[in-house]
Design a protein around this motif. Structure first.
Motif, short mmCIF file in Angstrom:
data_model
loop_
_atom_site.label_atom_id
_atom_site.label_comp_id
_atom_site.label_asym_id
_atom_site.label_seq_id
_atom_site.Cartn_x
_atom_site.Cartn_y
_atom_site.Cartn_z
N LEU A 2 -24.77 61.21 62.34
CA LEU A 2 -23.94 60.26 61.84
C LEU A 2 -22.52 60.20 61.96
O LEU A 2 -21.94 61.00 62.67
CB LEU A 2 -23.97 60.41 60.06
N TRP A 25 -15.99 66.33 53.66
CA TRP A 25 -17.38 67.10 53.40
C TRP A 25 -18.29 66.90 54.76
O TRP A 25 -18.97 67.81 54.90
CB TRP A 25 -18.03 66.77 52.17
N ALA A 29 -21.69 68.75 58.00
CA ALA A 29 -23.11 67.84 57.94
C ALA A 29 -23.87 68.78 59.01
O ALA A 29 -23.52 68.69 59.95
CB ALA A 29 -22.65 66.47 58.13
N ALA A 30 -25.19 68.95 58.61
CA ALA A 30 -26.08 69.39 59.41
C ALA A 30 -26.26 68.47 60.65
O ALA A 30 -26.85 68.89 61.58
CB ALA A 30 -27.12 69.93 58.94
N CYS A 31 -26.30 66.96 60.40
CA CYS A 31 -26.60 66.08 61.52
C CYS A 31 -25.61 66.08 62.55
O CYS A 31 -25.81 65.07 63.37
CB CYS A 31 -27.07 64.88 60.72
N PHE A 39 -31.41 59.50 62.31
CA PHE A 39 -31.18 59.01 61.25
C PHE A 39 -31.14 57.46 60.93
O PHE A 39 -31.24 57.11 59.87
CB PHE A 39 -29.56 59.55 60.67
N VAL A 60 -33.89 67.95 58.40
CA VAL A 60 -32.66 68.51 58.55
C VAL A 60 -31.47 68.26 57.47
O VAL A 60 -30.93 69.26 57.16
CB VAL A 60 -31.81 67.34 59.89
N CYS A 61 -32.06 67.37 56.75
CA CYS A 61 -31.10 66.88 55.29
C CYS A 61 -31.35 68.05 54.31
O CYS A 61 -30.45 68.56 53.52
CB CYS A 61 -31.33 65.76 54.75
N CYS A 64 -29.07 70.94 54.94
CA CYS A 64 -27.67 70.40 55.07
C CYS A 64 -26.86 70.77 53.74
O CYS A 64 -27.40 70.65 52.60
CB CYS A 64 -27.65 69.21 54.82
N VAL A 66 -24.32 70.08 52.64
CA VAL A 66 -23.43 69.11 51.88
C VAL A 66 -24.42 67.74 51.31
O VAL A 66 -24.15 66.74 51.14
CB VAL A 66 -22.14 68.42 52.68
N MET A 67 -25.71 68.20 51.10
CA MET A 67 -26.97 67.16 51.13
C MET A 67 -26.46 66.30 49.56
O MET A 67 -26.26 65.20 49.75
CB MET A 67 -28.23 67.56 50.52
N CYS A 70 -23.41 63.98 50.44
CA CYS A 70 -23.76 62.84 51.09
C CYS A 70 -24.72 61.81 50.50
O CYS A 70 -24.60 60.78 50.57
CB CYS A 70 -24.59 63.27 52.22
N VAL A 83 -31.14 57.31 56.88
CA VAL A 83 -31.46 58.36 55.91
C VAL A 83 -29.96 59.09 55.62
O VAL A 83 -29.39 59.48 56.66
CB VAL A 83 -32.42 59.42 56.69
N TRP A 84 -29.67 59.26 54.31
CA TRP A 84 -28.57 59.89 53.91
C TRP A 84 -28.93 60.91 52.85
O TRP A 84 -29.71 60.54 51.89
CB TRP A 84 -27.58 59.00 53.34
N GLY A 85 -28.45 62.09 52.93
CA GLY A 85 -28.83 62.86 51.60
C GLY A 85 -30.17 63.21 51.35
O GLY A 85 -30.56 63.21 50.33
S1 SF4 Z 1 -27.76 65.30 53.89
FE1 SF4 Z 1 -26.23 63.73 54.90
S2 SF4 Z 1 -24.72 65.01 56.16
FE2 SF4 Z 1 -26.38 66.35 55.72
S3 SF4 Z 1 -27.96 66.12 57.58
FE3 SF4 Z 1 -28.45 64.66 55.87
S4 SF4 Z 1 -27.68 62.92 56.53
FE4 SF4 Z 1 -26.46 64.32 57.55
#
Ligand code: SF4
Length: 117
Positions: A2, A25, A29-31, A39, A60-61, A64, A66-67, A70, A83-85
């Protein structure tokens, strides 16, 4: 991966709320190191490939740290793609529709309750 995201700072957000962080935050981020382009959809992506990519992104999320931040960011903006959170855009639309319905229901006077006067 991201693109860097500025944290959403809502003046109504009380101190200590997950969005009210001292720093961005997205630095956790794991991404951030994802090079696979999981994503966001490439153009003309077949459905089976999209589903597989989204599931890989969600994995991956799931790890993460900070899911939740996010996810809430993506719901509040709202972010229309990707894909977010741990949620796809379609899943976020469902959550937003539920939130809107709940807000309408909370504003509606309760049926059958007499108002004293
Ligand atoms: S939760 Fe958000 S910040 Fe974390 S890996 Fe998924 S898209 Fe990236």
């Amino acid at each position: 991966m991201l693109q860097p995201i500025e944290p959403v700072m809502d003046p109504a957000t009380p101190p200590g709320h997950p969005r009210d962080l001292g720093g961005p935050w997205h630095s956790e981020a794991a991404c951030r190191s994802d090079e696979a382009g999981l994503f966001f959809a490439p153009s003309k992506e077949p459905t089976a490939a999209r589903l597989a990519r989204e599931e890989a992104a969600k994995r991956v999320c799931a790890r993460c740290p900070v899911m939740l931040e996010c996810r809430e960011h993506a719901l509040l903006q709202p972010e229309p793609y990707g894909v977010w959170g741990g949620m796809t855009a379609a899943e976020r639309r469902v959550v937003l529709a539920r939130r809107r319905r709940r807000e309408v229901e909370l504003q509606r006077p309760a049926a059958g309750i007499a108002v004293a006067g």
